[in-house]
Design a protein around this motif. Sequence first.
Motif, PDB file in Angstrom:
ATOM      1  N   PRO A   1       4.679   0.947  17.490  1.00  0.00           N
ATOM      2  CA  PRO A   1       5.996   1.133  16.876  1.00  0.00           C
ATOM      3  C   PRO A   1       6.155   0.238  15.662  1.00  0.00           C
ATOM      4  CG  PRO A   1       6.166  -0.165  18.871  1.00  0.00           C
ATOM      5  CD  PRO A   1       4.764   0.343  18.814  1.00  0.00           C
ATOM      6  N   GLY A   2       6.812   0.762  14.640  1.00  0.00           N
ATOM      7  CA  GLY A   2       7.134  -0.042  13.470  1.00  0.00           C
ATOM      8  C   GLY A   2       5.958  -0.334  12.561  1.00  0.00           C
ATOM      9  N   ARG A   3       4.862   0.434  12.647  1.00  0.00           N
ATOM     10  CA  ARG A   3       3.732   0.153  11.769  1.00  0.00           C
ATOM     11  C   ARG A   3       4.178   0.240  10.314  1.00  0.00           C
ATOM     12  NH1 ARG A   3      -0.821   3.783  12.169  1.00  0.00           N
ATOM     13  NH2 ARG A   3       0.729   5.381  12.511  1.00  0.00           N
ATOM     14  N   GLY A   4       3.885  -0.824   9.530  1.00  0.00           N
ATOM     15  CA  GLY A   4       4.307  -0.862   8.147  1.00  0.00           C
ATOM     16  C   GLY A   4       5.798  -1.048   7.979  1.00  0.00           C
ATOM     17  N   ARG A   5       6.481  -1.470   9.064  1.00  0.00           N
ATOM     18  CA  ARG A   5       7.930  -1.624   9.035  1.00  0.00           C
ATOM     19  C   ARG A   5       8.355  -2.914   9.727  1.00  0.00           C
ATOM     20  NH1 ARG A   5      10.792   3.263   8.289  1.00  0.00           N
ATOM     21  NH2 ARG A   5       9.412   5.035   7.894  1.00  0.00           N
ATOM     22  N   ILE A   6       9.526  -3.407   9.343  1.00  0.00           N
ATOM     23  CA  ILE A   6      10.190  -4.502  10.033  1.00  0.00           C
ATOM     24  C   ILE A   6      11.624  -4.046  10.252  1.00  0.00           C
ATOM     25  CG2 ILE A   6      10.886  -6.925   9.959  1.00  0.00           C
ATOM     26  CD1 ILE A   6       8.592  -7.455   8.039  1.00  0.00           C
ATOM     27  N   CYS A   7      12.119  -4.186  11.467  1.00  0.00           N
ATOM     28  CA  CYS A   7      13.456  -3.699  11.804  1.00  0.00           C
ATOM     29  C   CYS A   7      13.571  -2.192  11.548  1.00  0.00           C
ATOM     30  CB  CYS A   7      14.535  -4.445  11.028  1.00  0.00           C
ATOM     31  SG  CYS A   7      14.696  -6.186  11.469  1.00  0.00           S
ATOM     32  N   GLY A   8      12.451  -1.480  11.645  1.00  0.00           N
ATOM     33  CA  GLY A   8      12.459  -0.049  11.406  1.00  0.00           C
ATOM     34  C   GLY A   8      12.534   0.331   9.937  1.00  0.00           C
ATOM     35  N   ILE A   9      12.451  -0.669   9.052  1.00  0.00           N
ATOM     36  CA  ILE A   9      12.557  -0.441   7.607  1.00  0.00           C
ATOM     37  C   ILE A   9      11.174  -0.608   6.974  1.00  0.00           C
ATOM     38  CG2 ILE A   9      13.634  -1.216   5.463  1.00  0.00           C
ATOM     39  CD1 ILE A   9      15.868  -2.420   7.230  1.00  0.00           C
ATOM     40  N   ALA A  10      10.781   0.317   6.125  1.00  0.00           N
ATOM     41  CA  ALA A  10       9.469   0.254   5.487  1.00  0.00           C
ATOM     42  C   ALA A  10       9.378  -0.931   4.542  1.00  0.00           C
ATOM     43  CB  ALA A  10       9.185   1.545   4.724  1.00  0.00           C
ATOM     44  N   ILE A  11       8.256  -1.648   4.617  1.00  0.00           N
ATOM     45  CA  ILE A  11       7.999  -2.735   3.679  1.00  0.00           C
ATOM     46  C   ILE A  11       7.646  -2.139   2.323  1.00  0.00           C
ATOM     47  CG2 ILE A  11       6.572  -4.777   3.237  1.00  0.00           C
ATOM     48  CD1 ILE A  11       5.981  -4.819   6.258  1.00  0.00           C
ATOM     49  N   ASP A  12       8.013  -2.831   1.248  1.00  0.00           N
ATOM     50  CA  ASP A  12       7.760  -2.361  -0.113  1.00  0.00           C
ATOM     51  C   ASP A  12       6.288  -1.971  -0.283  1.00  0.00           C
ATOM     52  OD1 ASP A  12       7.557  -1.889  -2.797  1.00  0.00           O
ATOM     53  OD2 ASP A  12       8.205  -3.887  -3.435  1.00  0.00           O
ATOM     54  N   PRO A  13       6.005  -0.678  -0.499  1.00  0.00           N
ATOM     55  CA  PRO A  13       4.606  -0.240  -0.613  1.00  0.00           C
ATOM     56  C   PRO A  13       3.923  -0.726  -1.878  1.00  0.00           C
ATOM     57  CG  PRO A  13       6.085   1.570  -1.150  1.00  0.00           C
ATOM     58  CD  PRO A  13       6.956   0.433  -0.647  1.00  0.00           C
TER      59      PRO A  13
END
Length: 214
Positions: free
Chosen positions: A72-84
């Motif tokens: 869960p949350g791959r590439g995300r924190i708090c369900g929010i995508a990290i700046d690609p």
Amino acid sequence: MRRPYREWLATLAVLLVIAAATGGCNSTSATVSAPPVATALPRDPTLAPGVLTAADLPSGDWQPYTPAPNGPGRGRICGIAIDPTRPEPTAEAAGAWATDPTNGPIVGERIERYRAGDASLALTAERLTSTFPCEFDDQSSHWRDSAVSLQPVGDDTWAYVIESVTGVKGFTYEAIVRRGDDLIKFVLSVRSPNVSLLQDVVDRGLEKAKVLTP
């Protein structure tokens, strides 16, 4: 494009909470599958000497661990995508260990080397994504992310914990330490809170990393 850090290490970061999701609310244990790790940058021989080994970890029967490819949350924190567009490392080396692949502790470490100034930018991108405390749904389960306070080490330190709200309880800590143009990233998965073990692993990792030229 190379698989981003969180898509590799987050698979380790949710090993126990994944087990919680698949184990059901009345389960007391669950098995974590362990297919091969997805492709990333080749293990850099100049960074590998700085990665923790079983002999460097706290006492226990530590065995090599291969994380499952999904979480869960791959590439995300708090369900929010990290700046690609955040900077990507130019080299990396990693390792993962477990005393019990089902109930933990499970430890993962990854050392990433960046171009001059990029390590700070990459860490800032992750930090700016966080809105702790927060909760989100993923993989049919509910999760909570909260900030964790560690003793400052390196040039900058940031940590938080992912907690399974539904299913079998699991706590997965993620810590990132900047040391010059390197980011040293740690994951600890356990069934009950254990910040002291996280601090111990981080301290040992930073001591081991001193063999590297920052």
